[in-house]
Design a protein around this motif. Structure first.
Motif, PDB file in Angstrom:
ATOM      1  N   ARG A   3       0.228 -17.801  -6.493  1.00  0.00           N
ATOM      2  CA  ARG A   3       0.762 -17.095  -5.330  1.00  0.00           C
ATOM      3  C   ARG A   3       1.482 -15.850  -5.843  1.00  0.00           C
ATOM      4  O   ARG A   3       2.341 -15.958  -6.718  1.00  0.00           O
ATOM      5  N   VAL A   4       1.136 -14.696  -5.312  1.00  0.00           N
ATOM      6  CA  VAL A   4       1.576 -13.441  -5.928  1.00  0.00           C
ATOM      7  C   VAL A   4       2.341 -12.554  -4.951  1.00  0.00           C
ATOM      8  O   VAL A   4       1.883 -12.294  -3.836  1.00  0.00           O
ATOM      9  N   MET A   5       3.505 -12.084  -5.414  1.00  0.00           N
ATOM     10  CA  MET A   5       4.233 -11.041  -4.699  1.00  0.00           C
ATOM     11  C   MET A   5       3.924  -9.726  -5.388  1.00  0.00           C
ATOM     12  O   MET A   5       4.262  -9.529  -6.563  1.00  0.00           O
ATOM     13  N   LEU A   6       3.241  -8.837  -4.683  1.00  0.00           N
ATOM     14  CA  LEU A   6       2.907  -7.526  -5.222  1.00  0.00           C
ATOM     15  C   LEU A   6       4.043  -6.563  -4.895  1.00  0.00           C
ATOM     16  O   LEU A   6       4.543  -6.527  -3.764  1.00  0.00           O
ATOM     17  N   CYS A   7       4.446  -5.775  -5.879  1.00  0.00           N
ATOM     18  CA  CYS A   7       5.533  -4.812  -5.701  1.00  0.00           C
ATOM     19  C   CYS A   7       5.044  -3.432  -6.109  1.00  0.00           C
ATOM     20  O   CYS A   7       4.399  -3.277  -7.154  1.00  0.00           O
ATOM     21  N   ASP A   8       5.347  -2.435  -5.289  1.00  0.00           N
ATOM     22  CA  ASP A   8       4.936  -1.065  -5.608  1.00  0.00           C
ATOM     23  C   ASP A   8       5.840  -0.086  -4.869  1.00  0.00           C
ATOM     24  O   ASP A   8       6.485  -0.448  -3.872  1.00  0.00           O
ATOM     25  N   ILE A   9       5.864   1.152  -5.339  1.00  0.00           N
ATOM     26  CA  ILE A   9       6.647   2.203  -4.688  1.00  0.00           C
ATOM     27  C   ILE A   9       5.832   2.929  -3.616  1.00  0.00           C
ATOM     28  O   ILE A   9       6.369   3.566  -2.731  1.00  0.00           O
ATOM     29  N   ASN A  10       4.506   2.809  -3.710  1.00  0.00           N
ATOM     30  CA  ASN A  10       3.594   3.505  -2.807  1.00  0.00           C
ATOM     31  C   ASN A  10       3.169   2.558  -1.689  1.00  0.00           C
ATOM     32  O   ASN A  10       2.392   1.636  -1.903  1.00  0.00           O
ATOM     33  N   LYS A  11       3.685   2.782  -0.485  1.00  0.00           N
ATOM     34  CA  LYS A  11       3.445   1.846   0.625  1.00  0.00           C
ATOM     35  C   LYS A  11       1.984   1.747   1.005  1.00  0.00           C
ATOM     36  O   LYS A  11       1.464   0.649   1.254  1.00  0.00           O
TER      37      LYS A  11
END
Length: 282
Positions: free
Chosen positions: A32-40
């Motif tokens: 199960r993965v939480m993806l994190c990024d600055i680009n919405k």
């Protein structure tokens, strides 16, 4: 970590490139993965694409060069998934300028994203992984430029730092049930040359982001072409998944730069050979 099914991972820089490749490979293994990024826009597209495969994923927006935003992203991950087993410190940017062209804002930006977010990742997520007693793993993306200086000063410095941090913490966290790996990819098909698209507002107008002109133009063109035909990020993700399962200390993606690294090691050894047999003065 032999059995990844049902584990929870937090991946930074997951909206595209290597981060998305890693998130995809982990999701395919039942993580199960939480993806994190600055680009919405990139983050939303990545989450939507993975959810379409029935992967158990979600996304959180954050500028990981700001510690409070990374902490908030960790809090959101715990709220959604309950715990974290795997941290992938992957977010990274190019740029920064070469000698004679760099400035302080560029250094702060590159160090903040490439190095300090990794430091804070260990600091924030390490205790979270320890807390449930089920073990875990931390992977941090450096670069082949973390083994031999190849690009520009700020990028190389931060990537060498990620390698040093990972090697230092590996035995210390092993005693706490956490594996540590450092990823040193070669030429991968990513958007690394478009890093300026994500320069934070606080640095806007302070960091040169225009096209290279003059003598550097041909070099940029060659690098652009190499990256366009580079290794598939999903393949890198599959290597990372295997590395987590096998607890690899270092993760390389290919053999292209092995001779360059061996030459560096030979030069270092030559430095010792020059003083071999001499008696130090005290």
């Amino acid at each position: 970590m032999q059995d990844l099914d049902g584990k929870v991972a937090f991946v930074t820089g997951a909206g595209s490139g290597i981060g998305l490749g890693i998130a995809t490979a982990l999701a395919q293994a039942g993580v199960r993965v939480m993806l994190c990024d600055i680009n919405k826009a990139a983050l939303d597209a990545a989450v939507e694409g993975l959810k379409a495969t029935n992967a158990d994923v979600d996304g959180v927006l954050a500028d990981v060069s700001l510690k409070d935003q990374l902490q908030s992203a960790a809090d959101a991950t715990l709220e959604h998934f309950g715990k974290v087993h795997i941290l992938v410190n992957n977010a990274g940017v190019g740029g920064g300028g070469d000698y004679g062209t760099w400035n302080d804002p560029a250094w702060r930006w590159v160090i903040g994203v490439n190095l300090m977010s990794v430091v804070w990742g260990f600091e924030i997520f390490g205790p979270l992984i320890e807390s449930h007693g089920e073990g875990g793993h931390i992977v941090s993306t450096a670069s082949i430029a973390g083994m031999v200086a190849l690009t520009n000063p700020s990028y190389d410095v931060t990537k060498f730092g990620v390698v040093a941090l990972s090697e230092d913490l590996r035995p210390k966290l092993a005693a706490r049930g956490i594996g540590v790996s450092v990823l040193c990819p070669g030429v991968i098909r990513t958007n690394i040359l478009e890093s300026s698209r994500n320069i934070p507002d606080r640095f806007q107008g302070q960091i040169p982001s225009g096209p290279i002109e003059g003598p550097g133009t041909e070099v940029l063109k060659a690098v652009t072409e190499a990256i366009a035909s580079g290794i598939d990020p999903l393949y890198v993700g599959e290597l990372v998944r295997e590395a987590i399962e096998g607890d690899w200390p270092h993760i390389f993606t290919d053999l292209q730069f092995e001779p360059v690294i061996e030459a560096r090691f030979d030069a270092i050894k030559a430095g010792f050979d020059r003083i071999r047999g001499r008696t130090p003065r005290y």
